[in-house]
Design an enzyme around this catalytic site. Sequence first.
Site, PDB file in Angstrom:
ATOM      1  N   GLU A  39       0.733  -1.325  -0.154  1.00 45.64           N
ATOM      2  CA  GLU A  39       0.115  -0.100   0.143  1.00 45.64           C
ATOM      3  C   GLU A  39       0.796   1.194   0.075  1.00 45.64           C
ATOM      4  O   GLU A  39       0.862   1.877   0.981  1.00 45.64           O
ATOM      5  CB  GLU A  39      -1.000  -0.008   1.358  1.00 45.64           C
ATOM      6  CG  GLU A  39      -0.162  -0.664   2.769  1.00 45.64           C
ATOM      7  CD  GLU A  39      -1.034  -0.706   3.511  1.00 45.64           C
ATOM      8  OE1 GLU A  39      -2.078  -1.374   3.479  1.00 45.64           O
ATOM      9  OE2 GLU A  39      -0.786  -0.421   4.865  1.00 45.64           O
ATOM     10  N   PRO A  40       1.664   1.519  -1.067  1.00 45.20           N
ATOM     11  CA  PRO A  40       2.478   2.382  -1.345  1.00 45.20           C
ATOM     12  C   PRO A  40       1.937   4.110  -1.362  1.00 45.20           C
ATOM     13  O   PRO A  40       0.637   3.890  -2.092  1.00 45.20           O
ATOM     14  CB  PRO A  40       3.360   2.348  -2.655  1.00 45.20           C
ATOM     15  CG  PRO A  40       2.652   1.052  -2.953  1.00 45.20           C
ATOM     16  CD  PRO A  40       1.294   0.840  -2.323  1.00 45.20           C
ATOM     17  N   TYR A  87       8.222  17.823   9.586  1.00 46.33           N
ATOM     18  CA  TYR A  87       9.448  16.878   9.470  1.00 46.33           C
ATOM     19  C   TYR A  87      10.609  17.123   8.966  1.00 46.33           C
ATOM     20  O   TYR A  87      11.726  16.262   9.168  1.00 46.33           O
ATOM     21  CB  TYR A  87       8.966  15.830   8.363  1.00 46.33           C
ATOM     22  CG  TYR A  87       7.566  15.155   8.615  1.00 46.33           C
ATOM     23  CD1 TYR A  87       7.026  14.672   9.740  1.00 46.33           C
ATOM     24  CD2 TYR A  87       6.661  15.462   7.283  1.00 46.33           C
ATOM     25  CE1 TYR A  87       5.794  14.132   9.798  1.00 46.33           C
ATOM     26  CE2 TYR A  87       5.380  14.997   7.385  1.00 46.33           C
ATOM     27  CZ  TYR A  87       4.974  14.091   8.535  1.00 46.33           C
ATOM     28  OH  TYR A  87       3.507  13.703   8.755  1.00 46.33           O
ATOM     29  N   CYS A 120       1.901  34.730   9.520  1.00 51.05           N
ATOM     30  CA  CYS A 120       2.538  35.177  10.350  1.00 51.05           C
ATOM     31  C   CYS A 120       2.888  34.250  11.793  1.00 51.05           C
ATOM     32  O   CYS A 120       2.170  34.122  12.634  1.00 51.05           O
ATOM     33  CB  CYS A 120       1.641  36.276  11.221  1.00 51.05           C
ATOM     34  SG  CYS A 120       1.287  37.509   9.785  1.00 51.05           S
TER      35      CYS A 120
END
Length: 401
Positions: free
Chosen positions: A259-260, A302, A328
Amino acid sequence: MNEKTLLKIAKDFGSPVYVYDAEKIEFQYKRLTKAFSKVKHLRLNYAVKALSNISVLKLFNKLGSGIDTVSIQEVQLGIKAGFKPEDIIFTPNGVSLEEIEKAAKLGVQINIDNLSILEQFGTKHPNIPVCIRINPHVMAGGNTNISVGHIDSKFGISIHQIPLLLRIVENTKMNINGIHMHTGSDILDIDVFLYASEILFETAKNFKSLEFIDFGSGFKVPYKAGDIETNIEELGEKLSQRFNEFCKEYGKELTLAFEPGKFLVSEAGVFLAKVNVVKQTTSTIFAQIDSGFNHLIRPMLYGSQHDIENISNPKGRERFYSVVGYICETDTFANNRRIAEINEGDILSFKNAGAYCYSMASNYNSRYRPAEVLLYKGKAHLIRKREDFEDILHNQVILNF
Ligand SMILES: *Cc1c(COP(=O)(O)O)cnc(C)c1O
């Protein structure tokens, strides 16, 4: 997707805009299929959460792919896109029994990842086949945000709990038709993956009526020069051989499923944004674009490095820039990055913007989410309009004081 095409898309559809190349998606799908051509029954279920535009889902449907879904809404999107329920696997984490029952009622393959729901579901619906998600406790990569197989992970049923799992299955007489693992978003090397697969095979022997074994995903794609890329061909060669051996041992031709998400769509996407301001401070030259982490959060969330090109001035003299956004709050896309000289109004192209980019976008700062365009057979198709002010107001209940 060359610079000219992309500049025209930015001009025609405005900025910021996500652009996806259908040809690249197809190429990746076929590459993975080919790598596992020695397996008799192969199933690729595209992970919808990576990029969930319904036209992209329809493209996967046309390619013959199934889909992997993590919410009932993704299941509904898949059905809307034309997938048959049997081509959908529902692999949620920590959702309610009611949500799982809803998906089961639609005829979707259920995947359960905790013993509590397994026992409740098995007691109520012993005849509905269920796949179980195992946690083999294998570390994939070093970043705990993307390693979901380790001991403290919230995902899957620990292999150390197999005895209790088996007791539940026996007591409820439920039908386990698949076993599954998904060890994380980045497979560092093939040996680690094969090691985890052995654990899955070992677990599989406990169940007599399996139809498939799902190895999840975690295929790495390169983001920047020097990045490791999963060698799909080598993995295909080694895992196929081992899988076929296992099927012999097991006494049945099982389906090998993956399930990529990232592997299929990451490199097919670019994000185009316009430079509003070039601002030089005492230490840095900032290029400020008409976007922010509201549109592309991966660098901030990340620390992902997305390559950035100045497609308006590709041959320009290279200089060092920090590319930041206009919201902002600190919203840095890249620090101290070498990019062809940037002028205000230039269009920057961010690579690897197919996976987990649009699907994680928000309206923070009350900004509109960008448009999405699919390049298909040489033509640019708008597949999602840019939002407008109505979208910002949508669902807000205005009180009159
Ligand atoms: C997110 C997810 C995937 C896809 O992972 P990629 O790293 O994008 O390939 C596959 N399976 C499950 C269960 C997921 O949650």
